[in-house]
Design an enzyme around this catalytic site. Structure first.
Site, PDB file in Angstrom:
ATOM      1  N   SER A  33      83.069   1.562 -17.674  1.00 11.98           N
ATOM      2  CA  SER A  33      83.495   0.235 -17.270  1.00 11.98           C
ATOM      3  C   SER A  33      82.802  -0.203 -15.992  1.00 11.98           C
ATOM      4  O   SER A  33      83.078   0.315 -14.907  1.00 11.98           O
ATOM      5  CB  SER A  33      85.010   0.203 -17.064  1.00 11.98           C
TER       6      SER A  33
ATOM      7  N   SER B  87      63.716  -3.846 -22.498  1.00 15.57           N
ATOM      8  CA  SER B  87      64.959  -3.387 -23.109  1.00 15.57           C
ATOM      9  C   SER B  87      64.764  -3.151 -24.592  1.00 15.57           C
ATOM     10  O   SER B  87      64.198  -3.995 -25.289  1.00 15.57           O
ATOM     11  CB  SER B  87      66.054  -4.425 -22.898  1.00 15.57           C
TER      12      SER B  87
ATOM     13  N   SER C 205      72.578   0.546 -13.246  1.00 16.16           N
ATOM     14  CA  SER C 205      73.738   1.407 -12.984  1.00 16.16           C
ATOM     15  C   SER C 205      73.444   2.626 -12.130  1.00 16.16           C
ATOM     16  O   SER C 205      74.373   3.344 -11.742  1.00 16.16           O
ATOM     17  CB  SER C 205      74.389   1.836 -14.300  1.00 16.16           C
TER      18      SER C 205
ATOM     19  N   GLY D 204      70.335   3.736 -15.722  1.00 21.06           N
ATOM     20  CA  GLY D 204      70.591   2.333 -15.436  1.00 21.06           C
ATOM     21  C   GLY D 204      69.945   1.450 -16.474  1.00 21.06           C
ATOM     22  O   GLY D 204      68.843   1.744 -16.943  1.00 21.06           O
TER      23      GLY D 204
END
Length: 390
Positions: free
Chosen positions: A188, A347, A89, A322
């Site tokens: 979103s 992660s 992101s 991100g």
């Protein structure tokens, strides 16, 4: 001149692709900008149980990189600030920058409806394309749901047949309006896929080519590239990504980038990301007026137009985070010549490294002034266990 340090390898693994609540760093962190960067990189890697971590700190053009562990499980290499990373992101900062450049050029109006530019694209139950504005999409206040739920991100069919941007938009809009546009912020990724389509419509070019033309080439970025649908392999030296807990790790390096699109498909490096975020927040890519628009946050969320605000021990800084499966990072700058990029390649599924990331950001940005009191806004915290719990 870039300098490089490294400490001995150790642990590995963790996961997400979202956001959530405020975190405050504890006192007395190791200070990346003051010579304790090796310890900071090691602490970050262990907090995330990742195979590797990297912290790049840039100050007035000179970058220093600290690293711990390795770029992949079982390897004995040394992570560097040139190793590519799925920056997820953080891609949104590039997209929002380009949208603001198009606003400067008179091609886009922030407060014009998306239906004016992409008629018939943004439709769904209660969703009005003539009410949702470009600003709403940039600031996550459109009321359009996030398509990037675990059942979508980990759907095996998309590894075989990559989704197109139109597919991702339909996945988000099929859930109907979640709130009246402009009244509430709800992160979103769908909105940024729509913005990617807007950029392509206005420029007549593919999103990756626009990013190259307007940002990558002018800044001389060497490891930054957009990964299109189907381009699963990461070219050149890079971090492998993982989900799991050592020694049980599932590699995600080749996860289909078409699932991320213009919301998160960019590849970059510690070196490039610190150059980019410094140029953006420092005013080299946008006019003063446009940057002020980006830094105008929505209510108490701390989120502007593709940027979030955070308060460090030494003042206010701006940036983004991100997270796609296997890759978690933050890119931050103060607008006065200092920037940083911190990342881990696993992660989170058990541990929560958010506290350590706050420490890392504060120490990297403030050096000897760091008191461990960096506060990240709601828009800057990843839902670390989002995938593990589904």
């Amino acid at each position: 001149m870039n300098t490089k340090r490294r400490i001995v390898p150790g642990l590995a693994a963790m996961a997400a692709f979202g956001i959530a609540t405020t975190i405050v760093a504890p006192a007395c962190p190791a200070t990346a900008a003051d010579g304790d960067g090796d310890a900071q990189a090691g602490a970050l890697r262990q907090a995330a149980q990742s195979t590797g971590s990297i912290i790049t700190v840039r100050n007035d053009g000179s970058a220093t990189t600290y690293a711990s562990g390795s770029t992949s499980s079982g390897a004995n290499d040394e992570p560097t600030d040139a190793d590519k990373f799925r920056v997820a992101s953080n891609t949104k900062m590039y997209v929002s920058t380009i949208v603001l450049q198009l606003v400067e050029e008179g091609e886009v109006d922030l407060d014009e409806s998306i239906g004016t530019y992409l008629p018939g694209v943004v439709v769904g139950d209660g969703i009005d394309e003539n009410v949702i504005t470009v600003r709403n999409l940039l600031q996550h206040t459109s009321g359009i749901a996030d398509y990037a739920t675990p059942d979508v991100v980990f759907n095996p069919q998309y590894q075989w047949v990559p989704p197109k941007p139109a597919d991702l938009i339909r996945l988000g809009t099929r859930r109907g309006s979640q709130s009246k546009p402009g009244t509430a912020m709800a992160y979103s990724n769908t909105g940024y896929v729509i913005l990617g389509e807007l950029i392509e419509k206005i420029t007549g070019q593919r999103i990756g080519d626009v990013i190259d033309e307007r940002i990558v080439n002018p800044l001389g970025l060497e490891e930054t590239m957009y990964a299109y649908a189907g381009e699963k392999a990461i070219p050149g030296p890079h971090f492998s990504g993982y989900i799991g807990v050592p020694p049980l790790l599932f590699e995600t390096s080749g996860h289909e980038p078409g699932l991320f699109g213009s919301a998160g498909a960019l590849l970059s490096s510690g070196s490039d990301m610190t150059v980019f975020v410094d140029a953006l927040v420092g005013g080299d890519l946008l006019t003063e007026e446009s940057l002020a628009e980006m830094e105008t946050t929505f209510k108490d969320t701390g989120y502007g137009l593709g940027l979030f605000q955070l308060k460090t021990s030494c003042g206010v800084a701006w940036g983004h985070n991100g997270h796609v499966p296997g890759y978690l990072s933050y890119a931050i700058a103060d607008g006065d010549g200092r920037s940083m990029f911190a990342a881990v390649n696993t992660s989170p599924t058990v541990a929560d490294p958010s506290q350590q990331f706050a420490d890392t950001i504060d120490s990297a940005m403030c050096g000897s002034e760091s008191t461990g009191k960096a506060t990240l806004p709601k828009a800057a915290r990843v839902e670390f266990r989002r995938y593990a719990e589904r």
